[in-house]
Design an enzyme around this catalytic site. Structure first.
Site, PDB file in Angstrom:
ATOM      1  N   ASP A 167     -43.539  31.957  59.908  1.00  0.00           N
ATOM      2  CA  ASP A 167     -42.651  32.971  59.351  1.00  0.00           C
ATOM      3  C   ASP A 167     -43.472  34.243  59.185  1.00  0.00           C
ATOM      4  O   ASP A 167     -44.430  34.280  58.406  1.00  0.00           O
ATOM      5  CB  ASP A 167     -42.080  32.516  58.011  1.00  0.00           C
ATOM      6  CG  ASP A 167     -41.008  33.467  57.477  1.00  0.00           C
ATOM      7  OD1 ASP A 167     -40.714  34.474  58.151  1.00  0.00           O
ATOM      8  OD2 ASP A 167     -40.462  33.195  56.389  1.00  0.00           O
ATOM      9  N   TRP A 199     -41.759  31.465  49.509  1.00  0.00           N
ATOM     10  CA  TRP A 199     -40.576  32.304  49.296  1.00  0.00           C
ATOM     11  C   TRP A 199     -39.418  31.383  48.929  1.00  0.00           C
ATOM     12  O   TRP A 199     -39.129  30.411  49.627  1.00  0.00           O
ATOM     13  CB  TRP A 199     -40.285  33.080  50.583  1.00  0.00           C
ATOM     14  CG  TRP A 199     -39.052  33.923  50.562  1.00  0.00           C
ATOM     15  CD1 TRP A 199     -38.683  34.815  49.604  1.00  0.00           C
ATOM     16  CD2 TRP A 199     -38.033  33.969  51.569  1.00  0.00           C
ATOM     17  NE1 TRP A 199     -37.493  35.414  49.950  1.00  0.00           N
ATOM     18  CE2 TRP A 199     -37.067  34.908  51.153  1.00  0.00           C
ATOM     19  CE3 TRP A 199     -37.838  33.309  52.778  1.00  0.00           C
ATOM     20  CZ2 TRP A 199     -35.932  35.212  51.891  1.00  0.00           C
ATOM     21  CZ3 TRP A 199     -36.711  33.609  53.525  1.00  0.00           C
ATOM     22  CH2 TRP A 199     -35.772  34.541  53.083  1.00  0.00           C
ATOM     23  N   LYS A 203     -39.734  44.596  56.023  1.00  0.00           N
ATOM     24  CA  LYS A 203     -40.823  45.195  55.259  1.00  0.00           C
ATOM     25  C   LYS A 203     -41.613  46.193  56.093  1.00  0.00           C
ATOM     26  O   LYS A 203     -41.859  47.321  55.663  1.00  0.00           O
ATOM     27  CB  LYS A 203     -41.772  44.098  54.746  1.00  0.00           C
ATOM     28  CG  LYS A 203     -41.111  42.966  53.975  1.00  0.00           C
ATOM     29  CD  LYS A 203     -40.502  43.425  52.678  1.00  0.00           C
ATOM     30  CE  LYS A 203     -40.138  42.270  51.756  1.00  0.00           C
ATOM     31  NZ  LYS A 203     -39.164  41.312  52.300  1.00  0.00           N
TER      32      LYS A 203
END
Length: 382
Positions: A189, A108, A225
């Protein structure tokens, strides 16, 4: 036709943002509560929410007595707090001016800036093999072996962004063993738990294995999300500690980092998560909602490949169906992506990543035809 397959946010089958029904009901319950107020949260956030969030990640039956946890501004804020904490307290390997953190290549995009701003020495380890469009497991292992002992290793807990390539459980176990041998520090993460496969328990299996093996992990957790709380900025940062005394010291230091950074977190998103996870009926409905999102994403993944084959594409697109999560890492070059945008008004990132959430029955054939047009006769592997 204009198609946005760039943004990392879920869309329903009509291309619209979707508020989870369980979230709507939780929000309605909060609005109906006349005792609710808008007072500041404590520096570490809503303790009841944090406990539920950590149970969601580590397991409902996990012993959290030695886990320090604070509410964060989604996963981004969690990474920033965690990076700041590690840069201050992890011993620097010999010859290093800053604590090194090894981040997968690719990752990311914001990871790099976050950990640089936190004062860490950002380095990369191989993760994706563009020759095969799959996980570069051998390269990953070699790079973690070569990293100086005591480095911080960033791992995506599930649904690796942007590739969608996750290690198998056997590979995760080998990675855990290697990291333990090298005395590295693990930073997970977790942005897609439940969203990746539709099964929140399965999506947490790597994290839980590492904890069971004795790793004192740092975990950045986001509910953007998987709960659809993108704009609510809801997350946690947690640290698995070796004792109650260590937990107390870590909590103190985390609060010292948070206080001058943003003082205290917002309360609306965390209140929604807390309400859902404390109500048995809403929890059950939430898991159904999560499964629905994951199922639609997987259906679009499969259909995209099917339509490409029907159009006569001779490429092997099996890597797309083998990937997991919101994105398909197609193997398309930046030139192909530019052509998709300029000629067909299909907007995507230049690394060839497509957000499958942007696809639906109304546009998937158009997108597949455009992808076939720009890739026909050209390589989609390095």
């Amino acid at each position: 036709n204009k198609v946005n397959v760039c943004v990392g946010a879920y869309r329903d089958s009509t291309g619209k943002p979707w508020i989870l029904p369980s979230v709507r009901k939780a929000e309605a319950s909060l609005l109906a509560d006349s005792s609710a107020n808008k007072e500041y949260a404590p520096i570490a956030g809503d303790a009841a929410y944090v406990k539920l969030a950590l149970g969601f990640a580590y397991g409902a039956d996990a012993d959290l007595s030695n886990v320090a946890g604070v509410q964060s501004l989604s996963g981004t804020g969690a990474c920033r707090i965690g990076g700041h904490f590690l840069s201050k307290f992890v011993p620097k390997p010999e010859g290093f001016d800053k604590v090194p953190i090894y981040i997968p290549s690719p990752t990311w995009g914001n990871h790099i800036a976050i950990f640089k701003e936190a004062g860490m020495d950002v380095r990369r380890y191989r993760y994706y093999d563009s020759k095969t469009n799959r996980l570069d497991y051998d390269g990953l292992i070699e790079d973690l072996k070569d990293a100086p002992e005591g480095s911080v290793i960033l791992l995506h807990a599930c649904a690796h962004n942007p590739t969608g390539c996750d290690p198998t459980m056997d590979q995760w176990k080998a990675i855990s063993d290697l990291i333990k041998t090298k005395s590295h520090h693990v930073f997970f993460d977790s942005a897609y738990q439940g969203f990746a496969s539709g099964d929140a328990e399965a999506d947490a299996s790597a994290l839980r294995h590492f904890v069971s093996e004795g790793h004192q992990v740092v975990l950045a957790q986001s509910f953007a999300k998987n709960f659809g709380l993108y704009g609510e900025r809801t997350g946690t940062l947690s640290v698995v500690c070796g004792s109650a005394e260590e937990k107390s010291a870590v909590m103190s230091q985390l609060k010292l980092i948070i206080r001058p950074m943003y003082s205290s977190p917002p309360i609306h998103g965390s209140s929604i998560v807390r309400t859902v996870l404390t109500d048995e009926a809403l929890t059950t409905e939430y898991y159904d909602n999560c499964r629905e999102m994951a199922t639609r994403i997987q259906a679009m993944r499969v259909k995209l490949v099917e339509v490409l084959k029907e159009l006569g594409s001779t490429h092997d697109w099996s890597h797309v169906t083998e990937q997991i999560g919101m994105f398909a890492f197609t193997g398309m070059s930046s030139d192909m992506c530019d052509e998709l945008t300029s000629k067909y008004s299909i907007f995507l990132t230049k690394d060839g990543r497509i957000s499958l959430a942007g696809l639906n029955d109304g546009n998937i054939e158009y997108v597949a035809k455009a992808v076939h047009a720009v890739t026909d006769g050209k390589s989609i592997t390095a």
